[in-house]
Design a protein around this motif. Structure first.
Motif, short mmCIF file in Angstrom:
data_model
loop_
_atom_site.label_atom_id
_atom_site.label_comp_id
_atom_site.label_asym_id
_atom_site.label_seq_id
_atom_site.Cartn_x
_atom_site.Cartn_y
_atom_site.Cartn_z
N TRP A 12 -4.81 5.86 4.52
CA TRP A 12 -3.96 4.67 4.54
C TRP A 12 -3.77 4.15 3.12
O TRP A 12 -4.58 4.40 2.23
N THR A 13 -2.66 3.43 2.91
CA THR A 13 -2.42 2.72 1.65
C THR A 13 -1.43 1.60 1.93
O THR A 13 -0.62 1.70 2.86
N ASN A 14 -1.48 0.54 1.13
CA ASN A 14 -0.46 -0.52 1.25
C ASN A 14 0.29 -0.76 -0.06
O ASN A 14 1.06 -1.70 -0.18
N ASP A 15 0.03 0.13 -1.07
CA ASP A 15 0.72 -0.04 -2.35
C ASP A 15 1.13 1.30 -2.95
O ASP A 15 1.01 1.52 -4.15
N HIS A 22 0.64 8.44 -8.84
CA HIS A 22 2.08 8.56 -9.06
C HIS A 22 2.80 9.32 -7.95
O HIS A 22 3.96 9.66 -8.08
N PHE A 23 2.10 9.58 -6.86
CA PHE A 23 2.71 10.31 -5.76
C PHE A 23 3.83 9.51 -5.12
O PHE A 23 3.66 8.36 -4.77
N GLN A 60 0.29 16.58 9.41
CA GLN A 60 -0.06 15.23 9.80
C GLN A 60 1.12 14.44 10.36
O GLN A 60 2.26 14.89 10.30
N ILE A 61 0.79 13.25 10.86
CA ILE A 61 1.78 12.23 11.23
C ILE A 61 1.69 11.11 10.20
O ILE A 61 0.60 10.68 9.84
N TRP A 62 2.87 10.67 9.71
CA TRP A 62 2.95 9.52 8.82
C TRP A 62 3.59 8.34 9.58
O TRP A 62 4.66 8.50 10.18
N ILE A 63 2.98 7.18 9.54
CA ILE A 63 3.58 5.94 10.01
C ILE A 63 3.92 5.14 8.74
O ILE A 63 3.02 4.81 7.97
N ILE A 64 5.19 4.83 8.52
CA ILE A 64 5.64 4.36 7.21
C ILE A 64 6.43 3.06 7.34
O ILE A 64 7.23 2.89 8.26
N SER A 65 6.22 2.16 6.37
CA SER A 65 7.04 0.96 6.25
C SER A 65 7.08 0.53 4.80
O SER A 65 6.20 0.89 4.01
N GLY A 66 8.11 -0.25 4.45
CA GLY A 66 8.30 -0.64 3.06
C GLY A 66 9.17 0.38 2.33
O GLY A 66 9.61 1.38 2.91
N SER A 67 9.42 0.10 1.06
CA SER A 67 10.21 1.03 0.27
C SER A 67 9.30 2.12 -0.27
O SER A 67 8.08 2.08 -0.10
N PHE A 68 9.91 3.12 -0.93
CA PHE A 68 9.09 4.16 -1.54
C PHE A 68 8.75 3.80 -2.98
O PHE A 68 8.53 4.66 -3.82
N GLY A 69 8.71 2.50 -3.25
CA GLY A 69 8.26 2.02 -4.54
C GLY A 69 6.81 1.61 -4.46
O GLY A 69 6.00 2.24 -3.77
#
Length: 471
Positions: free
Chosen positions: A296-299, A213-214, A259-268
């Motif tokens: 890493w995560t994609n969901d 749920h993060f 850390q470094i975050w590389i992010i894409s997509g919504s926060f859903g």
């Protein structure tokens, strides 16, 4: 009467008080274990399973036999205590498991260990208690993935323009390398996962993962941040130097990381992230050493992804760095500063996301097929610190971020990110444009940004957690 006393079992509470009588009784022990006696014992077991009663009746009330029986009972009791202790450790947050469920969980743990701990050609024992296995490159966990099965790691890609390789020597920053041990070429060093590592997690499925749920766009669920970030453009990588500390973490269920975050997509549910840095996590590693890590995560941390090499995903290509191993030395307050340089970028040719550590050392890559949005580019890059505040008594914990000191204290006292850059569409490293800073709870952990010729874009960040202004 004396003869009867010697040859027969004492009746009506008569005690054997003389050594010579006890000695005589031991010599006639065989008579006491007649077929009739053995049959009675078997019958008692069948009827009630009253094993200890049977033992008491069968043994003579002489000191040696009583001593043996006492030791037997104590050892059985100790075994029960050990089993009970193991049972309690199966799930520290859930003490209601029944024995069958506990045994099933132990079975699941051992099966999981067999999956992720691969056969090694060499084993190295580190001074911090870690076991490093040198695993053949093509046998690492990544190649359990259906899309990678039977393949080998890719060749190194073209590095971004404007990148230099000055930095750390690989042998100088991880404890397992301090005594000169190395893994052979053609292998990768992997920190061995032990049973106790998984026992500290909520479950086997939760081991090595962040909470489902993060949500990275909120300060809820106890996750607190102090970060610099850029957004609004297309980003193809990021780079920064981060000084390493050993922050105090109040309890097992909290962590502190930078850390470094590389992010894409919504926060859903469709959030894609690639992450790398250092962290202190007693739950994951069982100690308070700062450790080099990836994620890493994609969901949005629901089902996919993991830390380090704890699932199939990240492909390691380097034989000198163990992901998840302790970093040494670390920075000291008002003393020497020790920082690491990390570069994450998207290979323009194959689309995979590569990770470089220190002085031009390629650690490995995340295959592009792991992701949805990050197959193309990132829409946000973040740099900074994160802690978990579990608030066990309704108040903030004293878990530190970074050095445990606020940003305004500056160099040698505060934590920092310096030379903060992004990779643009043409594979060029450029200063992070419009870098903004944000702290979820500035009275607990804060951040201050700046820019100069020596450090480019930078910021100081961190804090002590609980203090008079942080309730």
């Amino acid at each position: 009467m004396g003869g009867e006393f010697v040859l027969r079992k004492p009746r009506n509470g008569i005690k054997c008080r003389r050594f010579d009588r006890c000695n005589t009784m031991r010599q006639t022990e065989a008579e006491l274990f007649s077929e009739e006696t053995r049959e009675r014992r078997r019958r008692r077991r069948r009827i009630n399973g009253r094993f200890f009663l049977d033992m008491i009746i069968s043994f003579r009330p002489c000191f040696p036999n009583v001593l043996f029986l006492s030791l037997f009972i104590l050892s059985s009791s100790s075994f029960s205590s050990v089993l009970s202790s193991e049972t309690e450790n199966l799930s520290p947050r859930n003490q209601t498991l029944r024995p069958l469920e506990e045994l099933n969980k132990l079975k699941a743990i051992n099966q999981h260990l067999r999956r992720i701990n691969k056969p090694s050609v060499k084993t190295i024992h580190s001074s911090d208690g870690d076991i490093i296995d040198c695993v053949l490159t093509h046998q690492q966990p990544a190649f359990d993935h259906p899309r990678l099965r039977g393949q080998k790691p890719l060749d190194p890609p073209e590095r971004p323009s404007g990148h230099n390789s000055r930095g750390l020597s690989p042998k100088s920053f991880q404890l397992w390398r301090m005594e000169g041990e190395t893994c052979p070429e053609g292998t990768v060093p992997i920190r061995r996962t032990k049973q106790e590592d998984i026992l500290r997690a909520n479950s086997v499925s939760a081991f090595g993962k962040k909470l489902r749920h993060f949500r990275r766009d909120t300060s809820s669920n106890g996750h607190e941040h102090a970060v610099g970030y850029v957004s609004g453009e297309k980003y193809f990588g990021a780079k920064a130097s981060i000084n390493v500390w050993a922050p105090q973490v109040q309890n097992q269920y909290e962590f502190s990381l930078s850390q470094i975050w590389i992010i894409s997509g919504s926060f859903g549910n469709d959030l894609n992230t690639i992450e790398a840095g250092w962290q202190v996590s007693p739950e994951l590693y069982g100690d308070n050493y700062p450790r080099f890590f990836t994620y890493w995560t994609n969901d949005a941390y629901q089902a996919t992804g993991c830390y380090n090499l704890l699932c199939s995903g990240f492909v390691q290509t380097n034989s000198q760095i163990a992901i998840g191993a302790a970093i040494s030395p670390s920075s000291s307050f008002k003393g020497g500063q020790f920082d690491i340089t990390l570069l994450i970028w998207k290979d323009p040719k194959h689309g995979n996301w590569w990770l470089e550590f220190g002085s031009g050392i390629l650690v490995g890559y995340w295959p592009s097929f792991l992701f949805t949005h990050l197959r193309e580019h990132a829409s946000m890059v973040q740099y900074g610190g994160e802690v978990v505040n579990s608030s066990p008594f309704g108040t903030h914990t004293s878990t530190q971020m970074g050095s445990g000191h606020f940003a305004e204290e500056g160099f040698t006292k505060s934590s920092y990110f310096r030379n903060i850059q992004v990779v643009d569409w043409d594979n060029n490293l450029v200063p992070s444009p419009n870098l903004r800073v944000l702290a979820d709870h500035p009275n607990c952990y804060d951040i201050q940004g700046g820019s100069n010729k020596a450090w480019g874009n930078y910021f100081y960040y961190g804090g002590p957690g609980k203090n008079p202004k942080c309730p």
